[in-house]
Design a protein around this motif. Sequence first.
Motif, mmCIF file in Angstrom:
data_model
loop_
_atom_site.group_PDB
_atom_site.id
_atom_site.type_symbol
_atom_site.label_atom_id
_atom_site.label_comp_id
_atom_site.label_asym_id
_atom_site.label_seq_id
_atom_site.Cartn_x
_atom_site.Cartn_y
_atom_site.Cartn_z
ATOM 1 N N LEU A 9 66.930 7.468 -99.930
ATOM 2 C CA LEU A 9 66.646 8.888 -100.142
ATOM 3 C C LEU A 9 65.580 9.114 -101.200
ATOM 4 O O LEU A 9 64.795 10.069 -101.114
ATOM 5 N N THR A 10 65.535 8.258 -102.212
ATOM 6 C CA THR A 10 64.603 8.449 -103.330
ATOM 7 C C THR A 10 63.380 7.534 -103.250
ATOM 8 O O THR A 10 62.541 7.545 -104.152
ATOM 9 N N ASN A 11 63.303 6.747 -102.168
ATOM 10 C CA ASN A 11 62.159 5.836 -101.956
ATOM 11 C C ASN A 11 61.951 4.878 -103.127
ATOM 12 O O ASN A 11 60.834 4.724 -103.626
ATOM 13 N N LYS A 12 63.028 4.246 -103.567
ATOM 14 C CA LYS A 12 62.927 3.309 -104.687
ATOM 15 C C LYS A 12 63.107 1.870 -104.200
ATOM 16 O O LYS A 12 63.906 1.600 -103.308
ATOM 17 N N ASP A 13 62.347 0.956 -104.814
ATOM 18 C CA ASP A 13 62.575 -0.459 -104.558
ATOM 19 C C ASP A 13 63.553 -0.982 -105.607
ATOM 20 O O ASP A 13 64.056 -0.215 -106.433
ATOM 21 N N ASP A 14 63.846 -2.283 -105.578
ATOM 22 C CA ASP A 14 64.843 -2.835 -106.495
ATOM 23 C C ASP A 14 64.464 -2.634 -107.957
ATOM 24 O O ASP A 14 65.310 -2.317 -108.800
ATOM 25 N N THR A 15 63.188 -2.793 -108.266
ATOM 26 C CA THR A 15 62.735 -2.662 -109.659
ATOM 27 C C THR A 15 62.871 -1.231 -110.157
ATOM 28 O O THR A 15 63.418 -0.981 -111.235
ATOM 29 N N SER A 16 62.368 -0.276 -109.393
ATOM 30 C CA SER A 16 62.442 1.123 -109.816
ATOM 31 C C SER A 16 63.882 1.628 -109.809
ATOM 32 O O SER A 16 64.238 2.511 -110.594
ATOM 33 N N TYR A 17 64.718 1.032 -108.951
ATOM 34 C CA TYR A 17 66.122 1.447 -108.924
ATOM 35 C C TYR A 17 66.842 1.006 -110.198
ATOM 36 O O TYR A 17 67.684 1.732 -110.727
ATOM 37 N N LYS A 18 66.517 -0.170 -110.701
ATOM 38 C CA LYS A 18 67.110 -0.634 -111.959
ATOM 39 C C LYS A 18 66.742 0.305 -113.102
ATOM 40 O O LYS A 18 67.562 0.612 -113.962
ATOM 41 N N VAL A 19 65.495 0.756 -113.113
ATOM 42 C CA VAL A 19 65.038 1.706 -114.139
ATOM 43 C C VAL A 19 65.804 3.019 -113.998
ATOM 44 O O VAL A 19 66.244 3.612 -114.980
ATOM 45 N N PHE A 20 65.973 3.458 -112.754
ATOM 46 C CA PHE A 20 66.705 4.686 -112.460
ATOM 47 C C PHE A 20 68.140 4.621 -112.977
ATOM 48 O O PHE A 20 68.630 5.548 -113.627
ATOM 49 N N VAL A 21 68.819 3.518 -112.700
ATOM 50 C CA VAL A 21 70.206 3.348 -113.128
ATOM 51 C C VAL A 21 70.297 3.260 -114.643
ATOM 52 O O VAL A 21 71.214 3.817 -115.260
ATOM 53 N N GLU A 22 69.352 2.586 -115.251
ATOM 54 C CA GLU A 22 69.326 2.482 -116.721
ATOM 55 C C GLU A 22 69.228 3.871 -117.355
ATOM 56 O O GLU A 22 69.904 4.161 -118.352
ATOM 57 N N LYS A 23 68.417 4.731 -116.781
ATOM 58 C CA LYS A 23 68.257 6.090 -117.307
ATOM 59 C C LYS A 23 69.537 6.906 -117.181
ATOM 60 O O LYS A 23 69.763 7.846 -117.939
ATOM 61 N N ARG A 24 70.379 6.552 -116.214
ATOM 62 C CA ARG A 24 71.605 7.309 -116.009
ATOM 63 C C ARG A 24 72.592 7.164 -117.172
ATOM 64 O O ARG A 24 73.512 7.966 -117.306
ATOM 65 N N LYS A 25 72.399 6.183 -118.005
ATOM 66 C CA LYS A 25 73.258 6.041 -119.189
ATOM 67 C C LYS A 25 73.201 7.311 -120.033
ATOM 68 O O LYS A 25 74.217 7.753 -120.570
ATOM 69 N N THR A 26 72.022 7.890 -120.145
ATOM 70 C CA THR A 26 71.877 9.130 -120.918
ATOM 71 C C THR A 26 71.952 10.358 -120.017
ATOM 72 O O THR A 26 72.494 11.387 -120.420
ATOM 73 N N GLU A 27 71.437 10.245 -118.793
ATOM 74 C CA GLU A 27 71.451 11.391 -117.880
ATOM 75 C C GLU A 27 72.879 11.851 -117.593
ATOM 76 O O GLU A 27 73.190 13.045 -117.645
ATOM 77 N N VAL A 28 73.765 10.904 -117.287
ATOM 78 C CA VAL A 28 75.140 11.247 -116.937
ATOM 79 C C VAL A 28 75.887 11.812 -118.129
ATOM 80 O O VAL A 28 76.548 12.853 -118.041
ATOM 81 N N SER A 29 75.790 11.131 -119.266
ATOM 82 C CA SER A 29 76.522 11.592 -120.445
ATOM 83 C C SER A 29 76.028 12.967 -120.889
ATOM 84 O O SER A 29 76.832 13.851 -121.214
ATOM 85 N N ASN A 30 74.723 13.185 -120.888
ATOM 86 C CA ASN A 30 74.184 14.495 -121.281
ATOM 87 C C ASN A 30 74.612 15.588 -120.302
ATOM 88 O O ASN A 30 74.934 16.711 -120.713
#
Length: 204
Positions: free
Chosen positions: A174-195
């Motif tokens: 859905l977001t057109n991400k490859d494995d590398t960009s997906y790892k970055v995306f998930v890493e960002k969720r550490k702050t996105e989800v909590s905020n």
Amino acid sequence: MTKTKDKNTEEQILDAAKNVFQSKGMDGSRMQEIADKAGINKAMLHYYYRSKHLLFEAVFKNAFSLLAPQLNSILNDDSSLEDKIKNFTTDYTTFMMKHPYLPNFIIQELNRNEDFILKLKKNTGFPTLEKFKEKVANEIKQGKITPIDADQLFVHIIALNIFPFLGKPLIKALTNKDDTSYKVFVEKRKTEVSNFIINAIKNT
């Protein structure tokens, strides 16, 4: 002469199995490949673990025994609710990035055997929510957060953290991400989800 199981060999097997399961998943993994990676023959592997499923279960329990006490400590320490949400999200996401096979395995195992989680609850360190619920009730009483059911809040936290691992193929598509960009995306969720959660319940 009765054989005895060697602890070092068992650790080699679990480590090899973890790597194979992580890269190929439960269905795509083969016992021969795990044996080769562990540096033993297949007969020896079957001596330690009679089936792939039993081996997967052992790998899961080993990993869960590392995660559960860590999360339990966060849920039951004296930190603020905001810090609990931040720390839980960060620790959970970090751990699952290292063990991405676990969420799908939990769902598969629960669908196959509903008593599986009850067995895990008997283990020392299994997360409990008593203090978390007390903290939610106290912060509602103090006017720090809006009224919310503590169980519902905890499920919100779990759901927002677990879905990127359960739904990885769908989200990538859905977001057109490859494995590398997906790892970055998930890493960002550490702050996105909590905020997101903190801002949703904060009494402003």
